[in-house]
Write an enzyme that holds these catalytic residues in place. Structure first.
Site, PDB file in Angstrom:
ATOM      1  CG  ASP A  67      -0.241  -0.318   2.532  1.00  0.00           C
ATOM      2  OD1 ASP A  67       1.007  -0.396   2.554  1.00  0.00           O
ATOM      3  OD2 ASP A  67      -0.929  -0.477   3.544  1.00  0.00           O
ATOM      4  CG  ASN A 141      -8.899  -1.129  12.299  1.00  0.00           C
ATOM      5  OD1 ASN A 141      -7.978  -1.752  11.788  1.00  0.00           O
ATOM      6  ND2 ASN A 141      -9.381  -0.024  11.775  1.00  0.00           N
ATOM      7  CG  HIS A 143      -5.890  -1.782   9.044  1.00  0.00           C
ATOM      8  ND1 HIS A 143      -5.949  -0.860  10.056  1.00  0.00           N
ATOM      9  CD2 HIS A 143      -4.638  -1.662   8.532  1.00  0.00           C
ATOM     10  CE1 HIS A 143      -4.797  -0.226  10.148  1.00  0.00           C
ATOM     11  NE2 HIS A 143      -3.977  -0.696   9.239  1.00  0.00           N
ATOM     12  CD  GLU A 148      -8.767   1.395   7.864  1.00  0.00           C
ATOM     13  OE1 GLU A 148      -8.809   0.514   8.743  1.00  0.00           O
ATOM     14  OE2 GLU A 148      -8.174   2.470   8.028  1.00  0.00           O
TER      15      GLU A 148
HETATM   16  C1  GLP Z   1      -0.543   0.732   8.599  1.00  0.00           C
HETATM   17  C2  GLP Z   1      -0.173  -0.145   7.414  1.00  0.00           C
HETATM   18  C3  GLP Z   1      -0.389  -1.609   7.709  1.00  0.00           C
HETATM   19  C4  GLP Z   1       0.243  -1.969   9.043  1.00  0.00           C
HETATM   20  C5  GLP Z   1      -0.420  -1.150  10.143  1.00  0.00           C
HETATM   21  C6  GLP Z   1       0.099  -1.473  11.528  1.00  0.00           C
HETATM   22  O1  GLP Z   1      -1.881   1.054   8.647  1.00  0.00           O
HETATM   23  N1  GLP Z   1      -0.901   0.202   6.245  1.00  0.00           N
HETATM   24  O2  GLP Z   1       0.182  -2.380   6.668  1.00  0.00           O
HETATM   25  O3  GLP Z   1       0.096  -3.336   9.298  1.00  0.00           O
HETATM   26  O4  GLP Z   1      -0.164   0.217   9.853  1.00  0.00           O
HETATM   27  O5  GLP Z   1       1.315  -0.840  11.738  1.00  0.00           O
HETATM   28  P1  GLP Z   1       2.297  -1.108  12.947  1.00  0.00           P
HETATM   29  O6  GLP Z   1       3.086  -2.291  12.567  1.00  0.00           O
HETATM   30  O7  GLP Z   1       3.124   0.136  13.030  1.00  0.00           O
HETATM   31  O8  GLP Z   1       1.456  -1.328  14.145  1.00  0.00           O
END
Ligand code: GLP
Length: 259
Positions: A67, A141, A143, A148
């Site tokens: 993404d 959440n 995702h 989402e």
């Molecule tokens: C973002 C990314 C996700 C990732 C999430 C959690 O929203 N788009 O791919 O898994 O953050 O991030 P973290 O690993 O910093 O908790």
């Protein structure tokens, strides 16, 4: 689904890097789906170490990132482009021609262009024969990528509007100012992720325990996009003890279990 519980963040990271390195060694032309966020940082550090100390060779590897925020140029320090170069690509021998990260610079007002761009991204994945391993973090959440809650479980790469929750969570990277967090992103869909031959989801820390419980033991629902990995034929979840702490099943520590 294989659930692996490791003691802490370092152990989780090393185990995930080991799984990735096995694929890279077995298939030097593999396509890796990569993720951003703070969770994969340890995995990338370990892959860099393996490259430098053990000669792990990425020269023929193709990469596809999950993404990217819309509206951020690659030079923006919070863009996922910047993140990937800073934390991995600048330190291994990946061929830049084989690197794919969704563009953050497609004009959000030109929806047909976004659709075309997303179709191109999917086509590129198809042209190299599909993704061999998709690495995933998970949002609080549930995702994955930027899919989402409520995302279609079959969708391919497309534009998504970010939830307020996710924007608030990610505002820590934007001077804690939610107004600076982009509202839209381009993300692989759950369908894209499910097409990968192996899905490797990693999670660390107490704040992810609820999402991991729902992902592993809850119903498959668009409200918890990660729960869809229950349907994948080859999914590995590597979590640390804190992230796994709400699981009902008492998985043996540091041992693997099939669910
Ligand atoms: C973002 C990314 C996700 C990732 C999430 C959690 O929203 N788009 O791919 O898994 O953050 O991030 P973290 O690993 O910093 O908790």
């Amino acid at each position: 689904m294989l659930v692996v519980i490791k003691k802490g963040y370092e152990e989780m990271s090393k185990e995930a890097a080991r799984v990735i390195s096995e694929i890279v060694r077995e298939k030097p032309t593999a396509a890796l789906g990569l993720a951003t966020g703070s969770t994969p940082l340890g995995v990338y550090r370990e892959l860099i170490r393996m490259h430098k100390e053990e000669g792990l060779d990425f020269s023929k590897i193709t990469t596809f990132n999950l993404d990217e925020y819309l509206g951020l140029p690659p030079s923006h320090p919070q863009s996922y482009h910047y993140f990937m170069y800073e934390n991995l690509f600048n330190h291994i021998n990946v061929n830049e021609r084989f690197v794919h990260i969704p563009s953050g610079m497609v004009d959000v007002n030109e929806i047909h262009r976004i659709h075309k761009y997303c179709d191109w991204y999917e086509d590129r994945i198809g042209e190299v024969g599909g993704i061999d391993l998709q690495l995933l973090g998970i949002g609080k959440n549930g995702h994955i990528g930027f899919n989402e809650p409520g995302s279609s479980l079959g969708a391919l790469t497309r534009i998504k509007t970010l939830t307020e929750n996710t924007r608030a969570d990610n505002s820590r990277f934007f001077d804690n100012d939610i107004r600076k967090v982009p509202k839209y992103a381009i993300t692989m869909g759950i369908g894209t992720i499910m097409n990968a031959r192996l899905v490797l989801l990693i999670a660390s820390g107490k704040t992810k325990a609820g999402a991991i419980k729902k992902t592993v033991e809850g119903p498959i629902t668009a409200q918890v996009p990660a729960s869809m990995v229950q349907m994948h034929r080859k999914a590995i979840l590597i979590v640390d003890e804190e992230a796994g702490s709400k699981l009902d099943v008492h998985y043996e520590r540091i041992v693997t279990d099939l669910n």
